[in-house]
Design an enzyme around this catalytic site. Structure first.
Site, PDB file in Angstrom:
ATOM      1  N   ASP A 113     -31.242  32.044  59.126  1.00 45.79           N
ATOM      2  CA  ASP A 113     -31.653  33.421  59.361  1.00 45.79           C
ATOM      3  C   ASP A 113     -31.843  33.575  60.858  1.00 45.79           C
ATOM      4  OD1 ASP A 113     -32.792  36.002  58.833  1.00 45.79           O
ATOM      5  OD2 ASP A 113     -33.484  35.224  56.906  1.00 45.79           O
ATOM      6  N   ASP A 218     -31.080  39.336  60.826  1.00 44.31           N
ATOM      7  CA  ASP A 218     -32.190  40.154  60.347  1.00 44.31           C
ATOM      8  C   ASP A 218     -32.268  41.510  61.063  1.00 44.31           C
ATOM      9  OD1 ASP A 218     -34.899  40.142  58.902  1.00 44.31           O
ATOM     10  OD2 ASP A 218     -35.516  40.571  60.957  1.00 44.31           O
ATOM     11  N   GLU A 285     -14.177  25.248  62.367  1.00 46.24           N
ATOM     12  CA  GLU A 285     -14.830  25.889  61.223  1.00 46.24           C
ATOM     13  C   GLU A 285     -15.035  27.374  61.496  1.00 46.24           C
ATOM     14  OE1 GLU A 285     -18.931  24.959  60.359  1.00 46.24           O
ATOM     15  OE2 GLU A 285     -18.652  25.309  58.214  1.00 46.24           O
ATOM     16  N   HIS A 356     -35.776  38.545  49.217  1.00 45.77           N
ATOM     17  CA  HIS A 356     -37.228  38.355  49.304  1.00 45.77           C
ATOM     18  C   HIS A 356     -37.965  39.621  49.693  1.00 45.77           C
ATOM     19  CE1 HIS A 356     -35.565  38.282  53.241  1.00 45.77           C
ATOM     20  NE2 HIS A 356     -36.770  38.386  53.770  1.00 45.77           N
ATOM     21  N   ASP A 357     -37.254  40.741  49.800  1.00 40.50           N
ATOM     22  CA  ASP A 357     -37.892  42.007  50.186  1.00 40.50           C
ATOM     23  C   ASP A 357     -37.930  43.018  49.049  1.00 40.50           C
ATOM     24  OD1 ASP A 357     -38.296  41.189  52.823  1.00 40.50           O
ATOM     25  OD2 ASP A 357     -36.323  41.886  53.458  1.00 40.50           O
TER      26      ASP A 357
HETATM   27  C1  NOJ Z   1     -36.119  41.982  57.164  1.00 39.50           C
HETATM   28  C2  NOJ Z   1     -36.650  40.764  56.496  1.00 39.50           C
HETATM   29  O1  NOJ Z   1     -35.867  40.482  55.374  1.00 39.50           O
HETATM   30  C3  NOJ Z   1     -38.089  41.044  56.169  1.00 39.50           C
HETATM   31  O2  NOJ Z   1     -38.634  40.078  55.326  1.00 39.50           O
HETATM   32  C4  NOJ Z   1     -38.855  41.172  57.458  1.00 39.50           C
HETATM   33  O3  NOJ Z   1     -40.178  41.564  57.178  1.00 39.50           O
HETATM   34  C5  NOJ Z   1     -38.228  42.205  58.383  1.00 39.50           C
HETATM   35  N1  NOJ Z   1     -36.797  42.152  58.424  1.00 39.50           N
HETATM   36  C6  NOJ Z   1     -38.713  42.010  59.786  1.00 39.50           C
HETATM   37  O4  NOJ Z   1     -38.175  40.836  60.319  1.00 39.50           O
END
Ligand code: NOJ
Length: 576
Positions: A113, A218, A285, A356-357
């Site tokens: 990430d 992200d 790669e 995870h969000d």
């Molecule tokens: C997206 C991420 O998936 C989330 O978990 C995070 O809180 C925000 N971006 C800020 O980095």
């Protein structure tokens, strides 16, 4: 000599599969909640390494690790202090190197990430910027702020954080406000600083040189904000959205025209792509890049690139955002077609069922649709992204206000309605088995409570059961390796409100047909209108609600579909 080196590199490049990413099954690991190896109740790198054989057996091509860098964890790793080191609670660099080595042995690629929009407010860069050290002065977005009618200091604009309240925080040492689009502890980096841009490229190179196969990027659409130089020297206020369910502190109260999806963003992504592309020649790669932006489809599609520049794979969140428990076959077809229609020709599609969000797939779409949604993500063209636990149909955990730690929920200051915003329920520890703490840790407690249903829903149970979500997922994953699924033409049909059919046909290969019955009634499905589809079908993956088992033959004129059945078949004859 030089010619020889070029020839050698060219030969080895030709020998490897540079297209691996185009059909990759990517598995997202939230390290805190996957597997704990040292009994502190927090998942870690050695825990992940110990479960690589499970991921290998599951059929995963690549794992994407949510952030593993040093962080005070105000946003659980998305607030990074040191981009080049590992969070001590997750392990050491030696643990990471070991994970990489083991993953490589098993043929699993590792994606990291990359968090480019903000750092932690405890980072060295931020502290140097506070002190206005040479080179760091404009690493972040700083502003003097405004004065109100009484001459009192107020923030530079009405911008609010995604997690509520002003996105500007006063720093008394520097005597300026800094911007944070997320928590106060996540100051926004300034992409108008050329030095900062180079710094972030160096971070990418650091991990690429360590052998990672790419990145998930992200919050990419937040990289730039409106330039005050174009607005009379001040940051322009964002217009109101008119959303009646919000107040001035809420993110959804505004249209984020000055803080999201700005044009400059795309060139930064294309520049990163150029950097990654160099590794094709030096390391043989292709390095993958998937970008995260919750935006309208037109803004998202631009991440794919232009006629002259390569880009990334923008996450397709249509399953997350547009499909619910009550979606019909028509709705699902519409969501699929939307991405396929807007995606530029020749680019790679992708299908995200969870992360995870967001509330987990089984909770959002209903437990009875777990097989259907996994089947779709894995059988549609392109990249499939599975969030840990979706392969066994984990549901959201339940947390009290006191147990809640997600800043997005805590910032609601609302002990009743926090659940609507909380991302903790989808982050509870992984269910390995029915033992204490679901086999996630042998320690005394876990950082988030384990979901109550772990004794029923866990990997061990699903491995020994005759049929299970996991076994179905694996069977579909195996079918995913067929040429028809990798390269075949796509046809999606809603035969009725509740029967959805997806076919993948490639001349000279057996055809692949996915049938989904969304209703709670038996359906006899007639596929005669799919004229290129050969007549004799055989079941190759059978969802938990199907009565037809693997190996059962069916004629395309009449396929027996029990309630909620998700079935994968192949044709006995070659297509077409
Ligand atoms: C997206 C991420 O998936 C989330 O978990 C995070 O809180 C925000 N971006 C800020 O980095």
């Amino acid at each position: 000599m030089r010619i020889l080196v070029v020839l050698l590199v060219a030969t080895s490049v030709a020998a490897v599969d540079l297209d691996w990413w185009k059909t990759a099954l990517v598995y997202q690991i939230y390290p805190r909640s996957f597997m704990d190896s040292n009994n502190d109740g927090i998942g870690d790198l050695n825990g992940i390494t110990s479960k690589l054989p499970y991921l290998h057996a599951t059929g995963v091509d690549a794992i994407w690790l949510s952030p593993i860098n040093v962080s005070p964890m105000y946003d659980f790793g998305y607030d990074i202090t040191d981009y080049r080191d590992i969070a001590p609670e997750y392990g050491t660099m030696a643990d990471f190197d070991n994970l990489m080595k083991r993953a490589k042995q098993l043929g699993i690629r590792v994606l990291l990430d990359f968090v480019p929009n903000h750092t932690s407010n405890e980072s060295d860069w931020f502290n140097r910027s506070i002190r206005r050290e040479a080179g760091y002065v404009d690493y972040y977005v700083w502003s003097d702020g405004l004065k109100d009618e009484n001459g009192d200091r107020i923030p530079p604009s009405n911008w609010v954080s995604t997690f509520r309240k002003s996105a500007w925080e006063w720093n008394s040492a520097r005597e300026q406000y800094y911007l944070h689009q997320f928590v106060i502890g996540q100051p926004d980096l300034n992409y108008r600083s050329a030095r900062l841009q180079q710094e972030m490229k160096d971070v990418l190179s650091f991990w690429l040189d360590k052998g990672v196969s790419g990145f998930r990027v992200d919050a990419v659409n937040r990289l730039y904000e409106a330039n005050p130089d174009n607005y009379g020297g001040r940051y322009p206020d964002e217009p109101l959205s008119g959303n009646p369910d919000t107040n001035a502190d809420d993110y959804d109260h505004y249209n984020h025209i000055y803080t999201s999806d700005l044009d400059e963003t795309y060139d930064v992504v294309y520049d990163w792509r150029d950097l990654l592309d160099k590794y094709i020649h030096t390391h043989g790669e292709y390095k993958m890049m998937m970008t995260e932006a919750y935006a309208d489809v037109h803004s998202m599609i631009r991440y794919y690139g232009t006629d002259t520049r390569n880009g990334s794979i923008p996450f397709n969140f249509s399953f997350l955002g547009e499909i619910t428990k009550s979606s019909t076959a028509w709705d699902i077809k519409t969501a699929i077609d939307k991405w396929m229609t807007h995606m530029p020709t020749g680019k790679t599609a992708n299908w995200v069922n969870g992360n995870h969000d967001n509330s987990r797939m089984a909770t959002r779409d209903g437990v009875e649709r777990v097989d259907a949604m996994n089947l779709l993500a894995l059988i549609l063209p392109g990249v499939a992204i599975t969030y840990q636990g979706e392969e066994i149909g984990m549901t959201d955990g339940e947390l009290s206000w006191e147990e809640t730690v997600d800043p997005q929920a805590c910032n609601t200051d609302d002990p009743i309605n926090y659940v609507k915003k909380s991302r903790d329920p989808c982050r509870t520890p992984f269910h390995w088995d029915s033992s204490d703490h679901a086999g996630f840790t042998r320690g005394r407690s876990t950082w988030l409570p384990v979901a109550a249903n772990y004794k029923d829903v866990n990997v061990h149970n699903q491995l020994i059961a005759k049929k299970s979500h996991y076994k179905f997922y694996k069977d579909v994953g195996r079918a995913r390796r067929r040429n028809a699924v990798k390269y075949g033409d796509l046809d999606t049909r809603a035969l009725s409100e509740d029967v959805l059919v997806v076919t993948r046909l490639l001349p000279g290969e057996p055809g692949i047909v996915a049938i989904i019955n969304l209703s709670d009634q038996v359906r006899h499905v007639d596929l005669s209108t799919l004229r290129l589809l050969p007549t004799n079908l055989i079941v190759i993956a059978s969802g938990v609600d199907c009565s037809l088992e693997k190996g059962a033959g069916q004629l395309k004129q009449n396929v027996h579909m029990t309630a909620h059945c998700a079935l994968l078949l192949q044709t006995r004859e070659k297509c077409c």
